[in-house]
Design an enzyme around this catalytic site. Structure first.
Site, PDB file in Angstrom:
ATOM      1  N   CYS A   1      -3.809  12.149  12.836  1.00 41.43           N
ATOM      2  CA  CYS A   1      -4.628  10.930  12.970  1.00 41.43           C
ATOM      3  C   CYS A   1      -4.379  10.397  14.378  1.00 41.43           C
ATOM      4  CB  CYS A   1      -4.243   9.909  11.911  1.00 41.43           C
ATOM      5  SG  CYS A   1      -2.608   9.240  12.200  1.00 41.43           S
TER       6      CYS A   1
ATOM      7  N   LYS B   1       0.851  -1.207   0.000  1.00 44.31           N
ATOM      8  CA  LYS B   1       0.000   0.000   0.000  1.00 44.31           C
ATOM      9  C   LYS B   1       0.883   1.253   0.000  1.00 44.31           C
ATOM     10  CE  LYS B   1      -1.487   1.457   4.153  1.00 44.31           C
ATOM     11  NZ  LYS B   1      -1.111   2.800   4.601  1.00 44.31           N
ATOM     12  N   ASN B   2       1.946   1.221   0.832  1.00 44.25           N
ATOM     13  CA  ASN B   2       2.760   2.425   0.989  1.00 44.25           C
ATOM     14  C   ASN B   2       3.718   2.676  -0.160  1.00 44.25           C
ATOM     15  OD1 ASN B   2       1.355   2.840   3.293  1.00 44.25           O
ATOM     16  ND2 ASN B   2       3.001   2.261   4.687  1.00 44.25           N
TER      17      ASN B   2
ATOM     18  N   ARG C   1      -8.176  -0.473   5.455  1.00 41.24           N
ATOM     19  CA  ARG C   1      -7.398   0.547   4.734  1.00 41.24           C
ATOM     20  C   ARG C   1      -6.063  -0.026   4.271  1.00 41.24           C
ATOM     21  NH1 ARG C   1      -6.723   6.105   7.719  1.00 41.24           N
ATOM     22  NH2 ARG C   1      -5.365   6.246   5.921  1.00 41.24           N
TER      23      ARG C   1
ATOM     24  N   ARG D   1       1.113  14.298  12.914  1.00 43.53           N
ATOM     25  CA  ARG D   1       1.518  14.129  11.504  1.00 43.53           C
ATOM     26  C   ARG D   1       1.811  15.479  10.805  1.00 43.53           C
ATOM     27  NH1 ARG D   1      -0.310   8.876  10.284  1.00 43.53           N
ATOM     28  NH2 ARG D   1       1.262   8.841   8.646  1.00 43.53           N
TER      29      ARG D   1
ATOM     30  N   ASP E   1       5.564   0.379  11.824  1.00 38.86           N
ATOM     31  CA  ASP E   1       4.310  -0.239  11.373  1.00 38.86           C
ATOM     32  C   ASP E   1       4.183  -1.698  11.799  1.00 38.86           C
ATOM     33  OD1 ASP E   1       4.067   1.534   8.178  1.00 38.86           O
ATOM     34  OD2 ASP E   1       3.753   2.142  10.251  1.00 38.86           O
TER      35      ASP E   1
HETATM   36  C1  EPZ Z   1       4.677   6.789   6.136  1.00 42.32           C
HETATM   37  O1  EPZ Z   1       3.961   7.821   6.788  1.00 42.32           O
HETATM   38  C2  EPZ Z   1       3.745   5.585   6.108  1.00 42.32           C
HETATM   39  N1  EPZ Z   1       2.544   5.917   5.334  1.00 42.32           N
HETATM   40  C3  EPZ Z   1       3.368   5.194   7.535  1.00 42.32           C
HETATM   41  O2  EPZ Z   1       2.580   4.004   7.435  1.00 42.32           O
HETATM   42  C4  EPZ Z   1       4.653   4.863   8.299  1.00 42.32           C
HETATM   43  O3  EPZ Z   1       4.327   4.561   9.640  1.00 42.32           O
HETATM   44  C5  EPZ Z   1       5.600   6.068   8.260  1.00 42.32           C
HETATM   45  O4  EPZ Z   1       5.863   6.438   6.879  1.00 42.32           O
HETATM   46  C6  EPZ Z   1       6.935   5.775   8.939  1.00 42.32           C
HETATM   47  O5  EPZ Z   1       7.537   4.681   8.337  1.00 42.32           O
HETATM   48  C7  EPZ Z   1       2.616   5.910   3.977  1.00 42.32           C
HETATM   49  O6  EPZ Z   1       3.641   5.638   3.394  1.00 42.32           O
HETATM   50  C8  EPZ Z   1       1.347   6.231   3.238  1.00 42.32           C
HETATM   51  P1  EPZ Z   1       6.928  10.110   8.187  1.00 42.32           P
HETATM   52  P2  EPZ Z   1       4.571   9.333   6.795  1.00 42.32           P
HETATM   53  O7  EPZ Z   1       6.778  11.376   7.432  1.00 42.32           O
HETATM   54  O8  EPZ Z   1       5.223   9.598   5.503  1.00 42.32           O
HETATM   55  C9  EPZ Z   1       7.440  13.273  11.630  1.00 42.32           C
HETATM   56  C10 EPZ Z   1       0.809   2.567   7.925  1.00 42.32           C
HETATM   57  O9  EPZ Z   1       0.471   2.003   8.983  1.00 42.32           O
HETATM   58  N2  EPZ Z   1       7.328  14.274  10.559  1.00 42.32           N
HETATM   59  O10 EPZ Z   1       8.140   9.263   7.970  1.00 42.32           O
HETATM   60  O11 EPZ Z   1       3.505  10.248   7.257  1.00 42.32           O
HETATM   61  C11 EPZ Z   1       6.089  12.618  11.910  1.00 42.32           C
HETATM   62  O12 EPZ Z   1       5.354  13.400  12.833  1.00 42.32           O
HETATM   63  C12 EPZ Z   1       1.231   4.024   7.955  1.00 42.32           C
HETATM   64  O13 EPZ Z   1       0.855   2.009   6.790  1.00 42.32           O
HETATM   65  C13 EPZ Z   1       7.599  15.607  10.869  1.00 42.32           C
HETATM   66  O14 EPZ Z   1       7.905  15.960  12.006  1.00 42.32           O
HETATM   67  O15 EPZ Z   1       5.667   9.176   7.936  1.00 42.32           O
HETATM   68  C14 EPZ Z   1       6.469  11.297  12.496  1.00 42.32           C
HETATM   69  O16 EPZ Z   1       6.723  11.460  13.877  1.00 42.32           O
HETATM   70  C15 EPZ Z   1       1.103   4.636   9.331  1.00 42.32           C
HETATM   71  N3  EPZ Z   1       7.476  16.532   9.884  1.00 42.32           N
HETATM   72  C16 EPZ Z   1       7.779  10.958  11.778  1.00 42.32           C
HETATM   73  O17 EPZ Z   1       8.244  12.180  11.185  1.00 42.32           O
HETATM   74  C17 EPZ Z   1       7.124  16.187   8.598  1.00 42.32           C
HETATM   75  O18 EPZ Z   1       7.051  17.084   7.728  1.00 42.32           O
HETATM   76  C18 EPZ Z   1       7.628   9.906  10.695  1.00 42.32           C
HETATM   77  O19 EPZ Z   1       6.744  10.429   9.743  1.00 42.32           O
HETATM   78  C19 EPZ Z   1       6.853  14.837   8.318  1.00 42.32           C
HETATM   79  C20 EPZ Z   1       6.976  13.889   9.309  1.00 42.32           C
END
Ligand code: EPZ
Length: 419
Positions: free
Chosen positions: A118, A22-23, A398, A123, A306
């Site tokens: 969420c 999915k990701n 989802r 996020r 995850d």
């Molecule tokens: C992706 O989310 C995945 N979703 C998530 O999977 C996964 O948990 C996550 O990466 C981490 O591996 C998709 O790919 C659609 P991040 P993403 O930006 O991109 C902080 C699932 O269960 N952050 O790496 O949103 C954020 O708050 C889902 O399939 C900032 O501070 O994750 C978090 O603490 C859940 N500023 C950390 O980074 C930003 O601009 C990781 O977020 C962006 C992120």
């Protein structure tokens, strides 16, 4: 209201086929906006999140054919217009924000609602916006919207404060048609990033270093449509590995990439699970006594956040004490209270959970608080005494294609019920 009913105590056997990630599929769908042509994405998991993102593209006047029979998407973006997508659709699935990079590349300007947080965290998108700013994009944040515009997108060097997956993907997609070179330092190295780069390079982009902590993008003039098959879902595969472990079973999982599974395989092996890899398949033998281990979630190639909820269900029933530390999201322990309702002994202390294995869990009514927490509740139900009823299973749908059918195919006593 649909629920999942699990009758615990059954051993698993046989084999299961893993779906496409999915990701990986979500950023690849967004990347289709970068070309004025047709892309065919094959082997697509027919998931709610995929349908929502396809709907977002349709609001931009893209022609999106969801070919359920052949499990593929045919996306023609010839007539895409610079339209602001409906807020309620963007908030429904925050990964919709991944269209920002492609739309900036294609039109130089774009307006979209701020994606919500969420259950697992606020996020934020500050790193996405910082990357766009470095590329010459002017960002106006007002009243819940992001207004972005640039005369020209110019390649630059960006160093991320945190290796954010989404920010890395958005910045790559904003850079592929830029003037000049972009270097993203301290970027995410997840396999889904590499898959996105492979898709973009197949379309004619010039990206090197994907899968490492530094990616270089050489801007090109245009991209063309291709046929592409994304990678297997390493988190779904990991979830089924834990299903074998929690029921002390031996099963075969078809559709894995050993390289992508390294942190998960390493941890399960440490617990005593025997994993024999044959090409894209693995035989998981968890029939021996397993021992608890400590877990700390980290950006790839560390242990994936995850998989944290799923592994907590397993640790809850292993004799001994273990500590799970969640370093990625600030609120990703909501499955702990649900597991405690089943008799688990878990104490939350800030970013850490201390788990003392119990002899048994008892089935009861629980809820899926988010996608992976829902999967964790199903895993706990597989081993609990009696019946476990899981509510709010829309979270699970989802990210998992017919998880109850796949588990039933392995011999689990599980079904989707309507109450
Ligand atoms: C992706 O989310 C995945 N979703 C998530 O999977 C996964 O948990 C996550 O990466 C981490 O591996 C998709 O790919 C659609 P991040 P993403 O930006 O991109 C902080 C699932 O269960 N952050 O790496 O949103 C954020 O708050 C889902 O399939 C900032 O501070 O994750 C978090 O603490 C859940 N500023 C950390 O980074 C930003 O601009 C990781 O977020 C962006 C992120």
């Amino acid at each position: 209201m649909e629920k999942i009913l699990v009758k615990g105590g059954k051993k698993l056997n046989g084999e299961v086929k893993i779906s496409t990630a999915k990701n990986s599929v979500l950023p690849i769908i967004a990347a289709c906006l970068l070309c004025k042509g047709t892309n065919i994405i094959e082997n697509v998991p027919m998931l709610e999140d995929v349908f929502v993102l396809c709907e977002v593209l349709r609001t931009l006047n893209a022609d999106v054919n969801i070919d359920i029979l052949n499990e593929r998407l045919i996306i023609n973006t010839e007539n895409v217009k610079n339209i602001e997508p409906p807020s309620e659709l963007v908030k429904k699935m925050r990964a919709s924000f991944l269209i920002m990079g492609p739309m900036l590349s294609r039109f130089g300007k774009f307006r979209i609602t701020l994606p919500g947080g969420c259950n697992i965290g606020t996020r934020p998108i500050d790193l996405h916006l910082k990357g766009f700013t470095f590329l010459g994009v002017k960002i106006d944040l007002g009243h819940g919207f992001v207004d972005a515009s640039a005369n020209k997108i110019i390649g630059n060097t960006i160093y991320l404060d945190f290796p954010s997956v989404g920010a890395t993907e958005n910045i790559i997609m904003a850079s592929v048609l830029a003037d000049g070179e972009t270097i993203i330092g301290n970027c995410a190295a997840e396999p889904e990033i590499e898959d996105l780069a492979n898709f973009l390079n197949a379309m004619g982009a010039k990206i090197i270093g994907a899968g490492t902590d530094t990616i270089k993008i050489f801007g090109v003039k245009e991209l063309k449509g291709v046929v592409y098959r994304p990678i297997f879902d390493r988190i779904e595969a990991g979830t089924f590995m834990v299903a074998a472990a929690i029921t002390n079973s031996a099963i075969k999982i078809n559709g894995i990439n050993q390289e992508h599974m390294r942190p998960i395989i390493a941890k399960l092996s440490e617990m005593g699970v025997i994993l024999n890899i044959y090409g894209n398949s693995v035989i998981v033998d968890a029939t021996r006594k397993l021992k608890p281990v400590d877990i700390k979630t980290m950006p790839y190639p560390g242990f994936p956040t995850d998989m944290q909820a799923q592994i907590m269900s397993l640790l809850s029933v292993l004799p001994g004490t273990s500590v799970v530390t969640e370093t990625i999201f600030e609120n990703r322990f909501m499955h702990a209270p649900e597991l405690k309702r089943m008799g688990a002994d878990i104490k939350i202390d800030g970013r850490s959970a201390i788990i003392r294995g119990v002899n048994k869990l008892t089935g009861t009514e629980v809820k899926a608080t988010d996608l992976r927490a829902g999967a964790a509740m199903i895993l706990a139900g597989l081993v609990a005494e009696g019946n476990t009823i899981i509510n709010d299973i829309y979270h699970i749908d989802r990210g998992y294609v017919e998880i109850e059918k796949k588990l039933k195919g392995l011999g689990a006593n599980i079904e989707r019920i309507m109450e």
